[in-house]
Design an enzyme around this catalytic site. Sequence first.
Site, PDB file in Angstrom:
ATOM      1  N   GLY A  11     -14.375   8.479  -8.112  1.00  0.00           N
ATOM      2  CA  GLY A  11     -13.166   8.294  -7.289  1.00  0.00           C
ATOM      3  C   GLY A  11     -11.908   8.224  -8.137  1.00  0.00           C
ATOM      4  N   TYR A  12     -10.780   8.066  -7.451  1.00  0.00           N
ATOM      5  CA  TYR A  12      -9.467   8.097  -8.104  1.00  0.00           C
ATOM      6  C   TYR A  12      -9.356   7.009  -9.177  1.00  0.00           C
ATOM      7  CZ  TYR A  12      -4.264   7.720  -8.119  1.00  0.00           C
ATOM      8  OH  TYR A  12      -2.920   7.650  -8.473  1.00  0.00           O
ATOM      9  N   ASP A  33     -22.203   7.065  -7.754  1.00  0.00           N
ATOM     10  CA  ASP A  33     -21.280   7.649  -6.771  1.00  0.00           C
ATOM     11  C   ASP A  33     -22.030   8.739  -6.004  1.00  0.00           C
ATOM     12  OD1 ASP A  33     -17.759   8.129  -6.847  1.00  0.00           O
ATOM     13  OD2 ASP A  33     -19.154   9.082  -5.447  1.00  0.00           O
ATOM     14  N   LEU A  61     -25.097   3.413  -1.917  1.00  0.00           N
ATOM     15  CA  LEU A  61     -25.260   1.984  -2.219  1.00  0.00           C
ATOM     16  C   LEU A  61     -25.581   1.162  -0.973  1.00  0.00           C
ATOM     17  CD1 LEU A  61     -22.338   1.650  -4.783  1.00  0.00           C
ATOM     18  CD2 LEU A  61     -24.794   1.811  -5.289  1.00  0.00           C
ATOM     19  N   SER A 127      -7.382  -5.324  -2.544  1.00  0.00           N
ATOM     20  CA  SER A 127      -6.171  -4.608  -2.152  1.00  0.00           C
ATOM     21  C   SER A 127      -5.112  -5.557  -1.618  1.00  0.00           C
ATOM     22  CB  SER A 127      -6.539  -3.607  -1.050  1.00  0.00           C
ATOM     23  OG  SER A 127      -5.389  -3.184  -0.348  1.00  0.00           O
ATOM     24  N   TYR A 152      -9.912  -1.612   7.379  1.00  0.00           N
ATOM     25  CA  TYR A 152     -10.044  -1.442   5.913  1.00  0.00           C
ATOM     26  C   TYR A 152      -9.623  -2.736   5.220  1.00  0.00           C
ATOM     27  CZ  TYR A 152      -8.475  -0.570   1.188  1.00  0.00           C
ATOM     28  OH  TYR A 152      -8.247  -0.673  -0.158  1.00  0.00           O
ATOM     29  N   LYS A 156     -11.767  -5.811   2.942  1.00  0.00           N
ATOM     30  CA  LYS A 156     -11.402  -6.368   1.632  1.00  0.00           C
ATOM     31  C   LYS A 156     -11.284  -7.893   1.712  1.00  0.00           C
ATOM     32  CE  LYS A 156     -11.346  -2.553  -0.682  1.00  0.00           C
ATOM     33  NZ  LYS A 156     -12.392  -2.294  -1.688  1.00  0.00           N
ATOM     34  N   ASN A 201      -3.093  10.754   3.546  1.00  0.00           N
ATOM     35  CA  ASN A 201      -2.392   9.723   4.321  1.00  0.00           C
ATOM     36  C   ASN A 201      -1.290   9.118   3.464  1.00  0.00           C
ATOM     37  OD1 ASN A 201      -4.276   9.701   6.556  1.00  0.00           O
ATOM     38  ND2 ASN A 201      -5.725   8.848   5.099  1.00  0.00           N
ATOM     39  N   PRO A 299       2.071   3.162  13.070  1.00  0.00           N
ATOM     40  CA  PRO A 299       1.424   1.896  13.456  1.00  0.00           C
ATOM     41  C   PRO A 299       0.646   1.294  12.278  1.00  0.00           C
ATOM     42  CG  PRO A 299       0.963   3.621  15.080  1.00  0.00           C
ATOM     43  CD  PRO A 299       1.650   4.290  13.920  1.00  0.00           C
ATOM     44  N   GLY A 300       0.751  -0.012  12.115  1.00  0.00           N
ATOM     45  CA  GLY A 300      -0.031  -0.689  11.067  1.00  0.00           C
ATOM     46  C   GLY A 300       0.746  -0.863   9.777  1.00  0.00           C
ATOM     47  N   ASP A 301       1.892  -0.198   9.660  1.00  0.00           N
ATOM     48  CA  ASP A 301       2.667  -0.363   8.416  1.00  0.00           C
ATOM     49  C   ASP A 301       3.297  -1.747   8.345  1.00  0.00           C
ATOM     50  OD1 ASP A 301       3.972   3.013   7.946  1.00  0.00           O
ATOM     51  OD2 ASP A 301       2.352   1.943   6.952  1.00  0.00           O
TER      52      ASP A 301
HETATM   53  C1  WQD Z   1       3.352   3.906   1.705  1.00  0.00           C
HETATM   54  C2  WQD Z   1       4.654   3.978   2.503  1.00  0.00           C
HETATM   55  C3  WQD Z   1       4.355   4.630   4.789  1.00  0.00           C
HETATM   56  C4  WQD Z   1       3.045   8.713   4.097  1.00  0.00           C
HETATM   57  C5  WQD Z   1      -1.952   2.050   0.612  1.00  0.00           C
HETATM   58  C6  WQD Z   1      -3.400   2.292   0.737  1.00  0.00           C
HETATM   59  C7  WQD Z   1      -4.172   1.005   0.822  1.00  0.00           C
HETATM   60  C8  WQD Z   1      -3.742   0.015  -0.229  1.00  0.00           C
HETATM   61  C9  WQD Z   1      -2.241  -0.159  -0.194  1.00  0.00           C
HETATM   62  C10 WQD Z   1      -5.245   0.085  -2.142  1.00  0.00           C
HETATM   63  C11 WQD Z   1       4.498   3.408   3.902  1.00  0.00           C
HETATM   64  C12 WQD Z   1       5.180   5.662   4.026  1.00  0.00           C
HETATM   65  C13 WQD Z   1       3.459   7.415   3.887  1.00  0.00           C
HETATM   66  C14 WQD Z   1       3.928   9.635   4.701  1.00  0.00           C
HETATM   67  C15 WQD Z   1       5.597   7.927   4.840  1.00  0.00           C
HETATM   68  N1  WQD Z   1      -4.115   0.430  -1.538  1.00  0.00           N
HETATM   69  N2  WQD Z   1       4.710   7.043   4.259  1.00  0.00           N
HETATM   70  N3  WQD Z   1       5.186   9.213   5.052  1.00  0.00           N
HETATM   71  O1  WQD Z   1       0.127   2.291   3.678  1.00  0.00           O
HETATM   72  O2  WQD Z   1       1.094   1.075   1.681  1.00  0.00           O
HETATM   73  O3  WQD Z   1      -1.380   1.613   1.829  1.00  0.00           O
HETATM   74  O4  WQD Z   1      -1.656   1.138  -0.391  1.00  0.00           O
HETATM   75  O5  WQD Z   1      -6.190  -0.434  -1.729  1.00  0.00           O
HETATM   76  O6  WQD Z   1      -5.512   1.362   0.658  1.00  0.00           O
HETATM   77  O7  WQD Z   1      -3.591   3.049   1.893  1.00  0.00           O
HETATM   78  O8  WQD Z   1       0.335   3.415   1.414  1.00  0.00           O
HETATM   79  O9  WQD Z   1       1.081   5.638   0.692  1.00  0.00           O
HETATM   80  O10 WQD Z   1       0.099   5.395   3.015  1.00  0.00           O
HETATM   81  O11 WQD Z   1       2.341   4.449   2.545  1.00  0.00           O
HETATM   82  O12 WQD Z   1       6.742   7.563   5.186  1.00  0.00           O
HETATM   83  O13 WQD Z   1       3.610  10.843   4.929  1.00  0.00           O
HETATM   84  O14 WQD Z   1       4.998   5.362   2.664  1.00  0.00           O
HETATM   85  O15 WQD Z   1       4.905   4.426   6.083  1.00  0.00           O
HETATM   86  O16 WQD Z   1       5.697   2.759   4.250  1.00  0.00           O
HETATM   87  P1  WQD Z   1       0.115   2.045   2.227  1.00  0.00           P
HETATM   88  P2  WQD Z   1       0.907   4.814   1.914  1.00  0.00           P
END
Ligand code: WQD
Length: 341
Positions: A11-12, A33, A61, A127, A152, A156, A201, A299-301
């Site tokens: 993975g990354y 993996d 796993l 996370s 998710y 964690k 995403n 949603p969820g941000d």
């Molecule tokens: C960052 C910001 C979006 C895409 C991630 C991982 C999570 C955890 C925390 C490790 C947000 C905005 C994004 C786009 C946008 N890491 N955005 N347009 O949601 O903070 O969560 O980091 O475990 O697993 O998912 O990261 O990069 O998706 O978003 O405006 O096309 O960028 O709204 O504000 P996030 P993200």
Amino acid sequence: MKKILITGGAGYIGSHTIIEMLENTDWEPISADNFSNSSAVTFDRIKEITGKTVINYAVDLCDAKATRQIFEKNPDIAGIIHFAAFKSVPESVEKPLIYYHNNIESLVNVLACAKEFKVPHFIFSSSCSVYGDIEKLPVNESTPLSKAESPYGFTKQIGEEMLNNFAKTCNTIKTVALRYFNPVGAHRSGKIGEVPAQRPNNLVPMITQTAIGKQKEVIVFGDDYTTRDGTCIRDYVHVCDIAQAHISALKYLDADKAAPPFSVLNLGTGNGISVMEMVKTFEKVSGTKLNYRIGPRRPGDVVAIYSDMTLVKKTLGWTPKYNLDEMMSSAWKWEQNLKNS
Ligand code: WQD
């Protein structure tokens, strides 16, 4: 020579940690993996970068018997770094049971083997998602967790609680949960980086894929938040800094006999950066104009989150080395190399 089991090694963050380990220690990383969210090509790239072949067990796993066989074949595992988990926030909202089963079952199986085979050190990939939406910033490890914003994030939170309970009763192991903020960027060679399985995403791969022409545009999810420019704020940290912290955490557990059975540490830079500032940083380091537009909120941000690094600095002596320009330019170099490969 210490043998370290890296679950999710293709993975990354797992692959970058293997490279850091091969380049900066005399330890022997082995990987587990099953490529459910990664590719075996990663190990070819690790070989290209380091000249070393990493053994990988393509094991699910969640299969307790198959997981145990890894330890039977490697009874000398001196430490475990557990990355293996599904990690897409939006996907976890759509498919919660898959996330609960995969992320929790795999952790239970690996911990059971760690106990049976008396593995002394265990690092858990956690996370900043565990914090949920927090008013008072920056967050530190004593900040009370609020309701996770996604299944998710909830896996964690559960994972940390499991580790805490387990480590207190299993007197042969010491554990650390590392709470990543937003890992971004790629190895300086440009030969390895984040490979989103389908449409990304996350923000940075979305930016670089739009710039290279794989995606049409970046939609900025909302510019009406109560932040300095109306867009969400995050704590972006270079994946190689994150990788290095895992090695420091193992060294800490090895050296500090007074380490508690379970510790939690934030891995961030302490700097809150907005989405628009990330867009402008990309345009600056790449010299290209990015095609983006403002869209509705996602949603969820959470509005904003960034870390207080006091404890990780005190405990591990870790501070991030890479700045925002280096994070973005390394991500862009990787995207360009991907196109040419
Ligand atoms: C960052 C910001 C979006 C895409 C991630 C991982 C999570 C955890 C925390 C490790 C947000 C905005 C994004 C786009 C946008 N890491 N955005 N347009 O949601 O903070 O969560 O980091 O475990 O697993 O998912 O990261 O990069 O998706 O978003 O405006 O096309 O960028 O709204 O504000 P996030 P993200």
